[in-house]
Scaffold this motif. Structure first.
Motif, PDB file in Angstrom:
ATOM      1  N   LEU A  41      -1.746  -7.209  -3.701  1.00 60.79           N
ATOM      2  CA  LEU A  41      -1.904  -6.005  -2.899  1.00 60.79           C
ATOM      3  C   LEU A  41      -0.725  -5.943  -1.926  1.00 60.79           C
ATOM      4  O   LEU A  41      -0.383  -6.947  -1.302  1.00 60.79           O
ATOM      5  CB  LEU A  41      -3.210  -6.058  -2.100  1.00 60.79           C
ATOM      6  N   VAL A  42      -0.110  -4.773  -1.831  1.00 60.21           N
ATOM      7  CA  VAL A  42       0.979  -4.566  -0.876  1.00 60.21           C
ATOM      8  C   VAL A  42       0.467  -3.610   0.192  1.00 60.21           C
ATOM      9  O   VAL A  42       0.092  -2.479  -0.112  1.00 60.21           O
ATOM     10  CB  VAL A  42       2.228  -3.936  -1.554  1.00 60.21           C
ATOM     11  N   ASP A  43       0.432  -4.091   1.440  1.00 58.23           N
ATOM     12  CA  ASP A  43       0.068  -3.202   2.539  1.00 58.23           C
ATOM     13  C   ASP A  43       1.246  -3.123   3.504  1.00 58.23           C
ATOM     14  O   ASP A  43       2.351  -3.554   3.176  1.00 58.23           O
ATOM     15  CB  ASP A  43      -1.244  -3.633   3.214  1.00 58.23           C
ATOM     16  N   TRP A  48       0.206  -9.552  -0.689  1.00 57.87           N
ATOM     17  CA  TRP A  48      -0.919 -10.488  -0.690  1.00 57.87           C
ATOM     18  C   TRP A  48      -1.257 -10.812  -2.145  1.00 57.87           C
ATOM     19  O   TRP A  48      -1.839  -9.988  -2.837  1.00 57.87           O
ATOM     20  CB  TRP A  48      -2.117  -9.864   0.013  1.00 57.87           C
ATOM     21  N   TRP A  49      -0.898 -11.997  -2.610  1.00 57.25           N
ATOM     22  CA  TRP A  49      -1.128 -12.390  -4.005  1.00 57.25           C
ATOM     23  C   TRP A  49      -2.522 -12.946  -4.190  1.00 57.25           C
ATOM     24  O   TRP A  49      -2.940 -13.857  -3.472  1.00 57.25           O
ATOM     25  CB  TRP A  49      -0.095 -13.418  -4.437  1.00 57.25           C
ATOM     26  N   PHE A  50      -3.257 -12.386  -5.170  1.00 58.09           N
ATOM     27  CA  PHE A  50      -4.601 -12.853  -5.503  1.00 58.09           C
ATOM     28  C   PHE A  50      -4.564 -13.810  -6.691  1.00 58.09           C
ATOM     29  O   PHE A  50      -5.359 -14.723  -6.776  1.00 58.09           O
ATOM     30  CB  PHE A  50      -5.522 -11.678  -5.830  1.00 58.09           C
ATOM     31  N   LEU A 121       2.845   2.434   4.501  1.00 56.46           N
ATOM     32  CA  LEU A 121       2.992   1.719   3.218  1.00 56.46           C
ATOM     33  C   LEU A 121       4.378   1.948   2.611  1.00 56.46           C
ATOM     34  O   LEU A 121       4.953   3.020   2.755  1.00 56.46           O
ATOM     35  CB  LEU A 121       1.952   2.200   2.215  1.00 56.46           C
ATOM     36  N   PRO A 122       4.847   0.941   1.875  1.00 55.12           N
ATOM     37  CA  PRO A 122       6.083   1.145   1.136  1.00 55.12           C
ATOM     38  C   PRO A 122       5.806   2.074  -0.051  1.00 55.12           C
ATOM     39  O   PRO A 122       4.629   2.377  -0.332  1.00 55.12           O
ATOM     40  CB  PRO A 122       6.448  -0.256   0.661  1.00 55.12           C
ATOM     41  N   PRO A 123       6.832   2.509  -0.767  1.00 54.23           N
ATOM     42  CA  PRO A 123       6.586   3.314  -1.963  1.00 54.23           C
ATOM     43  C   PRO A 123       5.757   2.526  -2.976  1.00 54.23           C
ATOM     44  O   PRO A 123       5.697   1.288  -2.904  1.00 54.23           O
ATOM     45  CB  PRO A 123       7.987   3.566  -2.528  1.00 54.23           C
ATOM     46  N   PRO A 124       5.117   3.218  -3.917  1.00 52.13           N
ATOM     47  CA  PRO A 124       4.301   2.490  -4.915  1.00 52.13           C
ATOM     48  C   PRO A 124       5.196   1.566  -5.743  1.00 52.13           C
ATOM     49  O   PRO A 124       6.414   1.741  -5.799  1.00 52.13           O
ATOM     50  CB  PRO A 124       3.714   3.604  -5.775  1.00 52.13           C
TER      51      PRO A 124
END
Length: 127
Positions: A41-43, A48-50, A121-124
């Motif tokens: 997830l990028v916030d 954040w690596w799952f 947020l950064p770009p997708p």
């Protein structure tokens, strides 16, 4: 004996300090599954690596029932069925500078528009 008690006390204090760094919170942003076994997830704060194929799987991840189907039309396929969506992940996180994730309790898909409108947020992830 006294030395043993002092050492035991120091161990308890250091273990407590390590646990104190974990914060239960919900983070929202771009949820990506770019290739098999890789999920993050990028916030606004970090990546954040799952799970990372062959090297990492955060506690709770294996029990989490997620799939692209939960995202429906809000999933952007970039590599076959792999891709990204907008989501919130509740769990226990550590320092943003390290992107530490200790446990994931839930993942909830959101409309893509929510992440697209969020200026923090950064770009997708790249298509």
């Amino acid at each position: 004996m006294r030395r043993t008690l002092v050492l035991a006390g120091l161990l308890v204090l250091s273990a407590g300090a390590a646990c104190a760094e974990a914060r239960s919170e919900t983070r929202c942003g771009w949820f990506a599954n770019p290739t098999p076994g890789n999920f993050y997830l990028v916030d606004a704060d970090a990546n954040w690596w799952f799970a990372s194929q062959g090297s990492l799987e955060v506690g709770g991840w294996e029990e989490l029932d997620w799939s692209e189907a939960e995202f429906g039309d809000e999933w952007v396929a970039t590599n076959g069925s792999y891709g990204y969506g907008c989501a919130c992940a509740a769990g226990d996180y550590g320092r943003a500078a390290e992107g530490e994730v200790w446990f994931i309790a839930s993942l909830k898909a959101l409309p893509l528009a929510k992440c697209l409108r969020d200026p923090a947020l950064p770009p997708p992830p790249r298509d």
